[in-house]
Design a protein around this motif. Structure first.
Motif, PDB file in Angstrom:
ATOM      1  N   MET A   1       0.697  -1.078   0.044  1.00 54.35           N
ATOM      2  CA  MET A   1       0.011  -0.001  -0.072  1.00 54.35           C
ATOM      3  C   MET A   1       0.784   1.167   0.129  1.00 54.35           C
ATOM      4  N   ILE A   2       0.538   2.192  -0.689  1.00 57.03           N
ATOM      5  CA  ILE A   2       1.159   3.626  -0.950  1.00 57.03           C
ATOM      6  C   ILE A   2       0.930   4.519   0.235  1.00 57.03           C
ATOM      7  N   ASP A   3       1.991   4.881   1.012  1.00 55.22           N
ATOM      8  CA  ASP A   3       1.820   5.912   2.088  1.00 55.22           C
ATOM      9  C   ASP A   3       1.698   7.167   1.437  1.00 55.22           C
ATOM     10  N   LEU A   4       0.450   7.819   1.798  1.00 55.92           N
ATOM     11  CA  LEU A   4      -0.195   9.111   1.172  1.00 55.92           C
ATOM     12  C   LEU A   4       0.792  10.046   1.308  1.00 55.92           C
ATOM     13  N   ALA A   5       1.338  10.017   2.694  1.00 55.59           N
ATOM     14  CA  ALA A   5       2.334  11.154   2.927  1.00 55.59           C
ATOM     15  C   ALA A   5       3.531  11.132   1.990  1.00 55.59           C
ATOM     16  N   SER A   6       4.059  10.207   1.472  1.00 55.08           N
ATOM     17  CA  SER A   6       5.068  10.033   0.425  1.00 55.08           C
ATOM     18  C   SER A   6       4.861  10.587  -0.637  1.00 55.08           C
ATOM     19  N   ILE A   7       3.513  10.929  -1.312  1.00 52.87           N
ATOM     20  CA  ILE A   7       3.332  11.191  -2.391  1.00 52.87           C
ATOM     21  C   ILE A   7       3.490  12.844  -2.543  1.00 52.87           C
ATOM     22  N   SER A   8       4.454  13.311  -3.543  1.00 53.39           N
ATOM     23  CA  SER A   8       4.475  14.636  -3.860  1.00 53.39           C
ATOM     24  C   SER A   8       3.320  15.062  -4.912  1.00 53.39           C
ATOM     25  N   LEU A   9       2.508  15.935  -4.391  1.00 52.80           N
ATOM     26  CA  LEU A   9       1.400  16.335  -5.451  1.00 52.80           C
ATOM     27  C   LEU A   9       2.011  17.133  -6.654  1.00 52.80           C
ATOM     28  N   PRO A  10       2.865  18.102  -6.563  1.00 56.41           N
ATOM     29  CA  PRO A  10       3.457  18.789  -7.626  1.00 56.41           C
ATOM     30  C   PRO A  10       4.465  17.910  -8.680  1.00 56.41           C
ATOM     31  N   ARG A  11       5.127  16.751  -8.179  1.00 52.53           N
ATOM     32  CA  ARG A  11       5.728  15.703  -9.045  1.00 52.53           C
ATOM     33  C   ARG A  11       4.585  14.950  -9.633  1.00 52.53           C
ATOM     34  N   PHE A  12       3.458  14.632  -9.092  1.00 52.89           N
ATOM     35  CA  PHE A  12       2.656  13.717  -9.481  1.00 52.89           C
ATOM     36  C   PHE A  12       1.985  14.724 -10.717  1.00 52.89           C
ATOM     37  N   ILE A  13       1.288  15.933 -10.595  1.00 52.41           N
ATOM     38  CA  ILE A  13       0.922  16.549 -11.367  1.00 52.41           C
ATOM     39  C   ILE A  13       1.846  16.761 -12.744  1.00 52.41           C
ATOM     40  N   ALA A  14       3.136  17.152 -12.437  1.00 54.24           N
ATOM     41  CA  ALA A  14       4.040  17.172 -13.444  1.00 54.24           C
ATOM     42  C   ALA A  14       4.419  15.593 -14.285  1.00 54.24           C
ATOM     43  N   ASP A  15       4.389  14.682 -13.716  1.00 52.04           N
ATOM     44  CA  ASP A  15       4.265  13.321 -14.403  1.00 52.04           C
ATOM     45  C   ASP A  15       3.117  13.162 -15.194  1.00 52.04           C
TER      46      ASP A  15
END
Length: 90
Positions: A1-15
């Motif tokens: 399971m992915i730890d949501l705190a480990s997700i970078s929203l700016p990086r996700f949006i850029a990807d």
């Protein structure tokens, strides 16, 4: 399971959408919004392509604050939604 705190929203949006194509500036109309919601509008303001699909975010000026909650929609009627925001860590 992915730890949501480990997700970078700016990086996700850029990807997903590519690199921002507008200068990083503070989004207009966000005064008084919770920090995490303000951060979303600041990030979205860096893209000329709307970061929306089927869902739509309310314009910052159409969000009111009441007792620590963001109120979307017709706050003067019974047809509104309230959301309590927590700080998002990027």
């Amino acid at each position: 399971m992915i730890d949501l705190a480990s997700i970078s929203l700016p990086r996700f949006i850029a990807d997903w959408y590519g690199q921002p194509d507008l200068p990083a500036e503070e989004a207009a109309g966000c005064t008084g919004l919770p920090e995490s919601l303000h951060a979303w509008y600041d990030l979205a303001a860096q893209y000329s392509t709307p970061l929306l699909g089927v869902k739509r975010f309310a314009l910052p000026g159409n969000i009111g604050m009441r007792n620590g909650e963001a109120v979307f929609g017709h706050a003067l009627t019974s047809h509104h939604m309230t959301i309590t925001f927590r700080t998002v860590i990027y």
